[in-house]
Design a protein around this motif. Structure first.
Motif, mmCIF file in Angstrom:
data_model
loop_
_atom_site.group_PDB
_atom_site.id
_atom_site.type_symbol
_atom_site.label_atom_id
_atom_site.label_comp_id
_atom_site.label_asym_id
_atom_site.label_seq_id
_atom_site.Cartn_x
_atom_site.Cartn_y
_atom_site.Cartn_z
ATOM 1 N N ALA A 46 0.762 -1.311 0.101
ATOM 2 C CA ALA A 46 0.113 0.010 0.003
ATOM 3 C C ALA A 46 0.778 1.320 -0.025
ATOM 4 O O ALA A 46 0.733 2.207 -0.636
ATOM 5 N N ALA A 47 2.045 1.146 0.929
ATOM 6 C CA ALA A 47 2.705 2.389 0.753
ATOM 7 C C ALA A 47 3.590 2.763 -0.462
ATOM 8 O O ALA A 47 3.882 3.781 -0.889
ATOM 9 N N LYS A 48 4.070 1.395 -1.149
ATOM 10 C CA LYS A 48 4.702 1.464 -2.359
ATOM 11 C C LYS A 48 3.767 2.168 -3.551
ATOM 12 O O LYS A 48 4.255 2.704 -4.288
ATOM 13 N N ASP A 49 2.387 1.719 -3.271
ATOM 14 C CA ASP A 49 1.374 2.199 -4.405
ATOM 15 C C ASP A 49 1.124 3.809 -4.005
ATOM 16 O O ASP A 49 0.195 4.196 -4.615
ATOM 17 N N GLY A 50 1.606 4.210 -2.765
ATOM 18 C CA GLY A 50 1.134 5.765 -2.648
ATOM 19 C C GLY A 50 0.004 5.666 -2.201
ATOM 20 O O GLY A 50 -0.815 7.025 -2.406
ATOM 21 N N ASN A 51 -0.806 4.648 -1.583
ATOM 22 C CA ASN A 51 -2.286 4.787 -1.269
ATOM 23 C C ASN A 51 -2.389 5.080 0.259
ATOM 24 O O ASN A 51 -2.477 4.100 1.045
ATOM 25 N N LEU A 52 -2.452 6.129 0.646
ATOM 26 C CA LEU A 52 -2.404 6.524 2.201
ATOM 27 C C LEU A 52 -3.506 5.941 2.822
ATOM 28 O O LEU A 52 -3.439 5.414 3.888
ATOM 29 N N ILE A 55 -3.058 3.317 6.000
ATOM 30 C CA ILE A 55 -3.523 3.545 7.317
ATOM 31 C C ILE A 55 -4.468 2.308 7.644
ATOM 32 O O ILE A 55 -4.316 1.538 8.723
ATOM 33 N N TYR A 56 -5.312 1.866 6.861
ATOM 34 C CA TYR A 56 -6.085 0.509 6.985
ATOM 35 C C TYR A 56 -5.096 -0.684 7.073
ATOM 36 O O TYR A 56 -5.187 -1.399 8.242
ATOM 37 N N GLU A 57 -4.085 -0.798 6.377
ATOM 38 C CA GLU A 57 -3.141 -2.037 6.778
ATOM 39 C C GLU A 57 -2.435 -1.998 7.970
ATOM 40 O O GLU A 57 -1.983 -2.933 8.405
ATOM 41 N N THR A 58 -1.960 -0.477 8.346
ATOM 42 C CA THR A 58 -1.288 -0.586 9.625
ATOM 43 C C THR A 58 -2.091 -0.798 10.617
ATOM 44 O O THR A 58 -1.340 -1.533 11.529
#
Length: 106
Positions: free
Chosen positions: A50-56, A60-63
Motif C-alpha cells: 500500500a505504501a509503495k502504491d502511494g495509497n495513504l 492506514i487501514y493495513e497499518t
C-alpha cells in the motif's frame, strides 16, 4: 497508553479463554504463535505494498491490521502495548546509532 490500546488489550486478554469457534482472536490463540506470526507477515507485506502504491488510506487501514495482529502476538506472549511504549520511551534522548550499538551488548 492510549484508551484505544487499553480497551483493545482488555478484549485480547478476554479472548484468551474464549471458544475458538466464537472469536477470530480466540481462533488465532488456539492455532498458536506460528499462525499469529504468519498473519503479522501478511499484514506487513500488505502495508508495504500500500505504501509503495502511494495509497495513504490503504496504508492506514493495513497499518491498523498490522498493529492489531502485533498486539495479538504481544498478549499471546504475555506482554502488552504498554511494554512496547515503555521501550520507545526509554529510547528518547538516544541517537539511533547509540541505540543500535546498545543492542549488540544484549
Amino acid at each position: 497508553m492510549s484508551e484505544v490500546l487499553e480497551r483493545l488489550t482488555r478484549v485480547l486478554e478476554a479472548r484468551k479463554g474464549a471458544n475458538p469457534d466464537s472469536s477470530y482472536v480466540a481462533m488465532l490463540y488456539d492455532k498458536g504463535l506460528d499462525t499469529i506470526l504468519k498473519k503479522i507477515g501478511e499484514e506487513a507485506t500488505e502495508t508495504v505494498i500500500a505504501a509503495k502504491d502511494g495509497n495513504l488510506p490503504q496504508v492506514i487501514y493495513e497499518t491498523a491490521d498490522l498493529w492489531f495482529h502485533s498486539m495479538v502476538m504481544l498478549v499471546h506472549l504475555g506482554a502488552t502495548p504498554a511494554d512496547v511504549l515503555a521501550e520507545l520511551e526509554r529510547r528518547f534522548g538516544l541517537s539511533g546509532i547509540e541505540e543500535k550499538a546498545g543492542r549488540k551488548s544484549k
